[in-house]
Enzyme design. Structure first.
Site, PDB file in Angstrom:
ATOM      1  N   HIS A 107       0.835  -1.212   0.000  1.00  0.00           N
ATOM      2  CA  HIS A 107       0.000   0.000   0.000  1.00  0.00           C
ATOM      3  C   HIS A 107       0.861   1.250   0.000  1.00  0.00           C
ATOM      4  O   HIS A 107       2.074   1.196   0.231  1.00  0.00           O
ATOM      5  CB  HIS A 107      -0.962   0.022   1.197  1.00  0.00           C
ATOM      6  CG  HIS A 107      -0.274   0.095   2.535  1.00  0.00           C
ATOM      7  ND1 HIS A 107       0.036  -1.017   3.282  1.00  0.00           N
ATOM      8  CD2 HIS A 107       0.160   1.151   3.274  1.00  0.00           C
ATOM      9  CE1 HIS A 107       0.630  -0.655   4.407  1.00  0.00           C
ATOM     10  NE2 HIS A 107       0.723   0.668   4.424  1.00  0.00           N
ATOM     11  N   HIS A 116       4.195   7.071   3.696  1.00  0.00           N
ATOM     12  CA  HIS A 116       5.124   5.943   3.504  1.00  0.00           C
ATOM     13  C   HIS A 116       4.599   4.989   2.447  1.00  0.00           C
ATOM     14  O   HIS A 116       3.450   5.094   2.009  1.00  0.00           O
ATOM     15  CB  HIS A 116       5.375   5.193   4.827  1.00  0.00           C
ATOM     16  CG  HIS A 116       4.209   4.422   5.370  1.00  0.00           C
ATOM     17  ND1 HIS A 116       3.361   4.918   6.327  1.00  0.00           N
ATOM     18  CD2 HIS A 116       3.749   3.174   5.107  1.00  0.00           C
ATOM     19  CE1 HIS A 116       2.435   4.012   6.626  1.00  0.00           C
ATOM     20  NE2 HIS A 116       2.643   2.945   5.904  1.00  0.00           N
ATOM     21  N   GLU A 132       7.936   0.908   4.920  1.00  0.00           N
ATOM     22  CA  GLU A 132       7.452  -0.115   5.848  1.00  0.00           C
ATOM     23  C   GLU A 132       7.659  -1.471   5.186  1.00  0.00           C
ATOM     24  O   GLU A 132       7.418  -1.628   3.985  1.00  0.00           O
ATOM     25  CB  GLU A 132       5.956   0.100   6.126  1.00  0.00           C
ATOM     26  CG  GLU A 132       5.356  -0.947   7.060  1.00  0.00           C
ATOM     27  CD  GLU A 132       3.855  -0.760   7.298  1.00  0.00           C
ATOM     28  OE1 GLU A 132       3.216  -0.005   6.554  1.00  0.00           O
ATOM     29  OE2 GLU A 132       3.336  -1.385   8.247  1.00  0.00           O
TER      30      GLU A 132
END
Lengths: 141, 141
Positions: free
Chosen positions: A13, A85, A136
């Site tokens: 994502h 992010h 991430e």
């Protein structure tokens, strides 16, 4: 995966921090016809989320629940909001962690995986060591 | 597409601005085992590009060729680098433009599509009107 360089990895994502997820989701729904989710409250992560669904990936619109939210600092520096992010899936965080140690890329916090918003182990790399991008890594078996 | 709300749209790429694409690409290749491209020079767009290939999307690492590059200002404000924009595919820019006019979302420049790095018509939305995120729309037939 690092153990098989012929396999492409998957981005899970793109997270966008905003002060109001409902307002921000309208950009995508009303102008581009994107499919958006209901508001999901994740108090244990300090955020409210609306997912914008694409055929190949999703955007997670994040709104802080309170001043202790992990995205509150970002919104103080970027009051309009912005891309916070990107999340890349890995099969085994412990294996990639060895590369980061070798290449002097630091992990935020104490370095140990936490349980992310999807219930999987996650780490965040220090953006100072990754050319300014907060990455991430989510362990997806 | 706006004309068919049951079809999910596709995000084409995530663009990350950095001062050195070769160095930045190593983060992805050497630590995560991602597949990266050669350096592509696009002087007409003022950038050098390395593509980081994922199974579902690509990252475009962008390095300015000179001070007139469209990403030079961004790197002055964000010297470490950072996520610059995301690109969403649309079938017909002229159709979605009508929604932006109605919803008071401005288009950067003179509002008319330019030829993007992939040879397709593109527009960029004013991030002030899209909660701080720079969104590129690329017409893909």
């Amino acid at each position: 995966m690092t153990e098989n360089k012929n396999n492409k990895k998957k981005l899970n994502h793109i997270a966008i921090a905003v002060s109001d997820v409902v307002q921000a989701s309208k950009i995508w729904r009303d102008n581009l016809g994107c499919i958006i989710s209901e508001v999901h409250k994740l108090p244990e992560h300090g955020v409210k989320v609306i997912f914008v669904e694409f055929s190949n990936i999703k955007i997670e619109l994040l709104e802080p629940i309170d001043k202790n939210s992990p995205i509150s600092n970002f919104l103080e520096k970027n009051p309009k909001g912005g891309i916070h992010h990107i999340c890349c899936e890995v099969k085994d965080i412990s294996k990639v962690k060895k590369n980061f140690a070798k290449n002097k890329i630091r992990i935020l916090g104490d370095g140990s995986p936490k349980t992310g918003a999807h219930g999987n182990p996650v780490i965040f790399l220090n953006p100072t060591d990754t050319h300014g991008t907060l990455i991430e890594l989510e362990e997806v078996k």
